[in-house]
Design a protein around this motif. Structure first.
Motif, PDB file in Angstrom:
ATOM      1  N   ASP A 121       0.794  -1.233   0.000  1.00 33.61           N
ATOM      2  CA  ASP A 121       0.000   0.000   0.000  1.00 33.61           C
ATOM      3  C   ASP A 121       0.823   1.277   0.000  1.00 33.61           C
ATOM      4  OD1 ASP A 121       0.979  -0.573   2.567  1.00 33.61           O
ATOM      5  OD2 ASP A 121      -0.641   0.535   3.539  1.00 33.61           O
ATOM      6  N   SER A 122       2.159   1.162  -0.009  1.00 31.40           N
ATOM      7  CA  SER A 122       2.984   2.367   0.060  1.00 31.40           C
ATOM      8  C   SER A 122       4.378   2.076  -0.466  1.00 31.40           C
ATOM      9  CB  SER A 122       3.087   2.860   1.513  1.00 31.40           C
ATOM     10  OG  SER A 122       3.803   1.913   2.302  1.00 31.40           O
ATOM     11  N   ASP A 123       5.123   3.145  -0.753  1.00 31.21           N
ATOM     12  CA  ASP A 123       6.529   3.016  -1.166  1.00 31.21           C
ATOM     13  C   ASP A 123       7.328   2.290  -0.084  1.00 31.21           C
ATOM     14  OD1 ASP A 123       5.364   4.847  -2.878  1.00 31.21           O
ATOM     15  OD2 ASP A 123       7.133   6.107  -3.027  1.00 31.21           O
ATOM     16  N   GLU A 124       7.070   2.663   1.174  1.00 33.47           N
ATOM     17  CA  GLU A 124       7.824   2.080   2.277  1.00 33.47           C
ATOM     18  C   GLU A 124       7.603   0.577   2.380  1.00 33.47           C
ATOM     19  OE1 GLU A 124       7.256   6.309   2.763  1.00 33.47           O
ATOM     20  OE2 GLU A 124       5.785   4.695   2.521  1.00 33.47           O
ATOM     21  N   ARG A 125       6.345   0.139   2.247  1.00 34.19           N
ATOM     22  CA  ARG A 125       6.083  -1.288   2.349  1.00 34.19           C
ATOM     23  C   ARG A 125       6.661  -2.030   1.143  1.00 34.19           C
ATOM     24  NH1 ARG A 125       2.576  -3.012   6.226  1.00 34.19           N
ATOM     25  NH2 ARG A 125       1.264  -1.169   5.967  1.00 34.19           N
ATOM     26  N   LEU A 126       6.658  -1.409  -0.009  1.00 32.83           N
ATOM     27  CA  LEU A 126       7.277  -2.026  -1.183  1.00 32.83           C
ATOM     28  C   LEU A 126       8.760  -2.286  -0.918  1.00 32.83           C
ATOM     29  CD1 LEU A 126       6.873  -2.867  -4.190  1.00 32.83           C
ATOM     30  CD2 LEU A 126       7.632  -0.548  -4.791  1.00 32.83           C
ATOM     31  N   ALA A 127       9.431  -1.304  -0.337  1.00 28.69           N
ATOM     32  CA  ALA A 127      10.855  -1.478  -0.019  1.00 28.69           C
ATOM     33  C   ALA A 127      11.060  -2.567   1.025  1.00 28.69           C
ATOM     34  CB  ALA A 127      11.435  -0.151   0.470  1.00 28.69           C
ATOM     35  N   GLU A 128      10.180  -2.613   2.025  1.00 29.59           N
ATOM     36  CA  GLU A 128      10.294  -3.634   3.070  1.00 29.59           C
ATOM     37  C   GLU A 128      10.138  -5.041   2.495  1.00 29.59           C
ATOM     38  OE1 GLU A 128       8.571  -1.150   6.938  1.00 29.59           O
ATOM     39  OE2 GLU A 128       7.252  -2.508   5.828  1.00 29.59           O
ATOM     40  N   TYR A 129       9.174  -5.213   1.611  1.00 29.73           N
ATOM     41  CA  TYR A 129       8.975  -6.537   1.019  1.00 29.73           C
ATOM     42  C   TYR A 129      10.106  -6.881   0.060  1.00 29.73           C
ATOM     43  CZ  TYR A 129       4.509  -7.829   3.058  1.00 29.73           C
ATOM     44  OH  TYR A 129       3.537  -8.223   3.946  1.00 29.73           O
ATOM     45  N   GLY A 130      10.670  -5.863  -0.600  1.00 33.90           N
ATOM     46  CA  GLY A 130      11.830  -6.109  -1.435  1.00 33.90           C
ATOM     47  C   GLY A 130      13.009  -6.595  -0.605  1.00 33.90           C
ATOM     48  N   ALA A 156      -2.882   6.621  -3.894  1.00 33.50           N
ATOM     49  CA  ALA A 156      -3.989   7.545  -4.156  1.00 33.50           C
ATOM     50  C   ALA A 156      -4.097   7.956  -5.614  1.00 33.50           C
ATOM     51  CB  ALA A 156      -3.854   8.791  -3.280  1.00 33.50           C
ATOM     52  N   ARG A 157      -2.992   7.873  -6.374  1.00 35.11           N
ATOM     53  CA  ARG A 157      -3.007   8.345  -7.757  1.00 35.11           C
ATOM     54  C   ARG A 157      -2.264   7.362  -8.659  1.00 35.11           C
ATOM     55  NH1 ARG A 157      -2.102  12.424  -4.459  1.00 35.11           N
ATOM     56  NH2 ARG A 157       0.164  12.131  -4.618  1.00 35.11           N
ATOM     57  N   PRO A 158      -2.766   7.140  -9.853  1.00 40.48           N
ATOM     58  CA  PRO A 158      -2.081   6.234 -10.790  1.00 40.48           C
ATOM     59  C   PRO A 158      -0.628   6.619 -11.033  1.00 40.48           C
ATOM     60  CG  PRO A 158      -4.284   6.716 -11.582  1.00 40.48           C
ATOM     61  CD  PRO A 158      -4.061   7.614 -10.404  1.00 40.48           C
ATOM     62  N   ALA A 159      -0.326   7.922 -11.020  1.00 41.10           N
ATOM     63  CA  ALA A 159       1.046   8.356 -11.256  1.00 41.10           C
ATOM     64  C   ALA A 159       2.003   7.788 -10.212  1.00 41.10           C
ATOM     65  CB  ALA A 159       1.110   9.888 -11.248  1.00 41.10           C
ATOM     66  N   GLU A 160       1.494   7.546  -8.988  1.00 42.33           N
ATOM     67  CA  GLU A 160       2.338   6.974  -7.944  1.00 42.33           C
ATOM     68  C   GLU A 160       2.758   5.553  -8.318  1.00 42.33           C
ATOM     69  OE1 GLU A 160       0.237   7.186  -4.260  1.00 42.33           O
ATOM     70  OE2 GLU A 160      -0.062   9.350  -4.375  1.00 42.33           O
ATOM     71  N   ILE A 161       1.834   4.793  -8.906  1.00 46.16           N
ATOM     72  CA  ILE A 161       2.147   3.433  -9.353  1.00 46.16           C
ATOM     73  C   ILE A 161       3.144   3.481 -10.502  1.00 46.16           C
ATOM     74  CG2 ILE A 161       1.180   1.332 -10.380  1.00 46.16           C
ATOM     75  CD1 ILE A 161       0.219   1.633  -7.573  1.00 46.16           C
ATOM     76  N   LYS A 162       2.906   4.400 -11.422  1.00 43.51           N
ATOM     77  CA  LYS A 162       3.759   4.522 -12.610  1.00 43.51           C
ATOM     78  C   LYS A 162       5.201   4.842 -12.220  1.00 43.51           C
ATOM     79  CE  LYS A 162       3.655   4.569 -17.196  1.00 43.51           C
ATOM     80  NZ  LYS A 162       3.227   3.394 -17.993  1.00 43.51           N
ATOM     81  N   ALA A 163       5.357   5.597 -11.146  1.00 42.61           N
ATOM     82  CA  ALA A 163       6.690   6.050 -10.749  1.00 42.61           C
ATOM     83  C   ALA A 163       7.465   5.015  -9.930  1.00 42.61           C
ATOM     84  CB  ALA A 163       6.571   7.338  -9.943  1.00 42.61           C
ATOM     85  N   LEU A 164       6.810   3.936  -9.533  1.00 41.67           N
ATOM     86  CA  LEU A 164       7.467   2.951  -8.680  1.00 41.67           C
ATOM     87  C   LEU A 164       8.504   2.133  -9.444  1.00 41.67           C
ATOM     88  CD1 LEU A 164       4.406   1.501  -6.715  1.00 41.67           C
ATOM     89  CD2 LEU A 164       6.176   3.021  -5.806  1.00 41.67           C
ATOM     90  N   THR A 165       9.547   1.781  -8.741  1.00 41.58           N
ATOM     91  CA  THR A 165      10.505   0.797  -9.232  1.00 41.58           C
ATOM     92  C   THR A 165      10.355  -0.444  -8.360  1.00 41.58           C
ATOM     93  OG1 THR A 165      12.062   2.496  -9.964  1.00 41.58           O
ATOM     94  CG2 THR A 165      12.931   0.260  -9.626  1.00 41.58           C
ATOM     95  N   VAL A 166       9.856  -1.509  -8.949  1.00 41.32           N
ATOM     96  CA  VAL A 166       9.621  -2.733  -8.172  1.00 41.32           C
ATOM     97  C   VAL A 166      10.962  -3.409  -7.913  1.00 41.32           C
ATOM     98  CG1 VAL A 166       8.488  -4.988  -8.149  1.00 41.32           C
ATOM     99  CG2 VAL A 166       7.325  -3.002  -9.155  1.00 41.32           C
ATOM    100  N   PRO A 167      11.310  -3.613  -6.634  1.00 37.77           N
ATOM    101  CA  PRO A 167      12.608  -4.218  -6.322  1.00 37.77           C
ATOM    102  C   PRO A 167      12.752  -5.630  -6.892  1.00 37.77           C
ATOM    103  CG  PRO A 167      11.613  -3.240  -4.362  1.00 37.77           C
ATOM    104  CD  PRO A 167      10.561  -3.253  -5.420  1.00 37.77           C
ATOM    105  N   LYS A 168      13.970  -6.001  -7.135  1.00 37.77           N
ATOM    106  CA  LYS A 168      14.257  -7.359  -7.572  1.00 37.77           C
ATOM    107  C   LYS A 168      13.758  -8.339  -6.511  1.00 37.77           C
ATOM    108  CE  LYS A 168      18.079 -10.342  -9.044  1.00 37.77           C
ATOM    109  NZ  LYS A 168      19.563 -10.449  -9.211  1.00 37.77           N
ATOM    110  N   GLY A 169      13.180  -9.426  -6.948  1.00 34.88           N
ATOM    111  CA  GLY A 169      12.626 -10.409  -6.021  1.00 34.88           C
ATOM    112  C   GLY A 169      11.139 -10.266  -5.794  1.00 34.88           C
TER     113      GLY A 169
END
Length: 377
Positions: A121-130, A156-169
């Motif tokens: 649900d957030s940039d921070e959690r994405l990094a934690e799971y990475g 909250a906004r599609p642009a936030e998803i677009k800007a994400l870099t999904v970590p390896k793994g």
């Protein structure tokens, strides 16, 4: 209504059940399942909500009838039980888990957690799971929680998803867009139909922000709204409580569905109602219509449920609530005696289904089975 509950009462007596229990009307359940099959847009698959149907035989019965092995899950002990019971199950978390909770079950390795898609649900959690994927040297499936009007968190906004870099793994598989707010929006702010259209349009914008290979799970809807969605970008909806229809789900999107779950409990005492203290005080309140003349005490009480039988039975504010012997006021004309059954309709199925031990399955006028429930924790 009286005839229905009289039949239920007789079935419970014949089955030797003389304590509070959860009764599931399997015939009504099957009717509700048939309505889902008939009304669901053919472009949408059903993901069963395990927290609202926390009973493996119940999940199996619905899943087999609908041909679905998709589950939305919320609590690791239940997730593990579902993974073990259904070898082809695909699980999507319906809320973001603390990374420490995910680590605990992955390290324990008591189930095939590769079939689970975790919610981010957030940039921070994405990094934690990475970081967790790197730590354990495994690949984790994830989906993004997106906000389409409920405002309970998520991107909250599609642009936030677009800007994400999904970590390896991490492997992104899609989005979860929940719009439980839609049926509650008053006409002053556009009403339910407009809110649902807006939520669907927002979900479509989020899907566009995903890469083509990140769109396997495009989840929207819950029990109150799933059958209102037509063909669109979503490919699945989540449904749980609708199948047993607790009273909180009496919504236009579920017209024609029948309540299929009831709490049944013996009446311990039937008595002339009286408050503690001087007799005259109770009589004065009764004369003013502020306190009932007749009442009964139930085996147990203080449940998340509304009284439905005997007709006119209801709690009394002056007597309060008890989880041991709940006092219920009765109409002056009510004819009840100790040993009769009272019935209450749950306001929700989540947690309530698990409070009474094995569920008493009612069909064809009889209790035909007892279905074990999943543990609370």
């Amino acid at each position: 209504m009286s005839a229905y509950f009289a039949t239920l009462s007789q079935a419970l007596k014949q089955a030797g059940i003389f304590q509070p229990c959860l009764v599931l009307d399997r015939d009504r359940l099957d009717s509700n399942i048939a309505l889902v099959k008939d009304r669901l847009d053919p472009s949408l698959a059903v993901r069963l909500v395990d927290k609202s149907l926390a009973c493996l035989p119940l999940l199996s019965h619905i899943g087999k009838t609908l041909g679905s092995d998709r589950f939305m899950t919320f609590h690791p002990p239940i997730s593990a039980a579902v993974l073990k019971a259904f070898p082809h199950a695909d699980l999507l978390y319906g809320k973001p888990m603390p990374v420490s909770a995910a680590r605990a079950v992955l390290v324990k390795g008591d189930a095939d957690w590769s079939r689970v898609c975790w919610l981010v649900d957030s940039d921070e959690r994405l990094a934690e799971y990475g970081a967790l994927a790197a730590e354990l040297a495994i690949e984790l499936r994830i989906a993004f929680e997106v906000d389409v009007g409920l405002h309970r968190g998520g991107f909250a906004r599609p642009a936030e998803i677009k800007a994400l870099t999904v970590p390896k793994g991490l492997c992104c598989e899609g989005i979860m867009a929940y719009e439980a707010h839609a049926p509650e929006i008053p006409g002053l702010f556009g009403g339910a139909a407009k809110a649902l259209m807006k939520a669907s349009a927002l979900a479509a914008d989020f899907v566009v922000a995903l890469e083509p290979d990140q769109r396997r799970i495009l989840n929207i809807g819950g029990s109150k709204t799933a059958l209102l969605h037509g063909a669109g970008v979503a490919n699945e909806v989540s449904i749980g409580s609708a199948f047993v229809l607790p009273s909180d789900f009496d919504k236009p999107g579920l017209n024609g569905f029948q309540p299929a779950a009831f709490i049944a409990t013996p009446i311990l005492k039937a008595a002339d109602a009286a408050l503690p203290g001087p007799v005259w005080f109770s009589k004065a309140l009764q004369a003013l219509g502020l306190f009932p003349r007749k009442g009964c005490y139930l085996y147990g009480g203080k449940w998340m449920a509304e009284a439905v039988f005997p007709e006119g039975m209801k709690p009394n504010g002056l007597m309060g609530f008890s989880s041991n012997q709940q006092f219920m006021s009765l109409p002056a004309t009510a004819q009840v005696k100790p040993g009769d059954y009272a019935f209450l309709r749950p306001t929700q199925s989540e947690a309530v289904l698990q409070q009474f031990g094995p569920i008493a399955v009612f069909s064809g006028g009889k209790i035909v089975d007892r279905w074990p429930v999943l543990p609370m924790g």
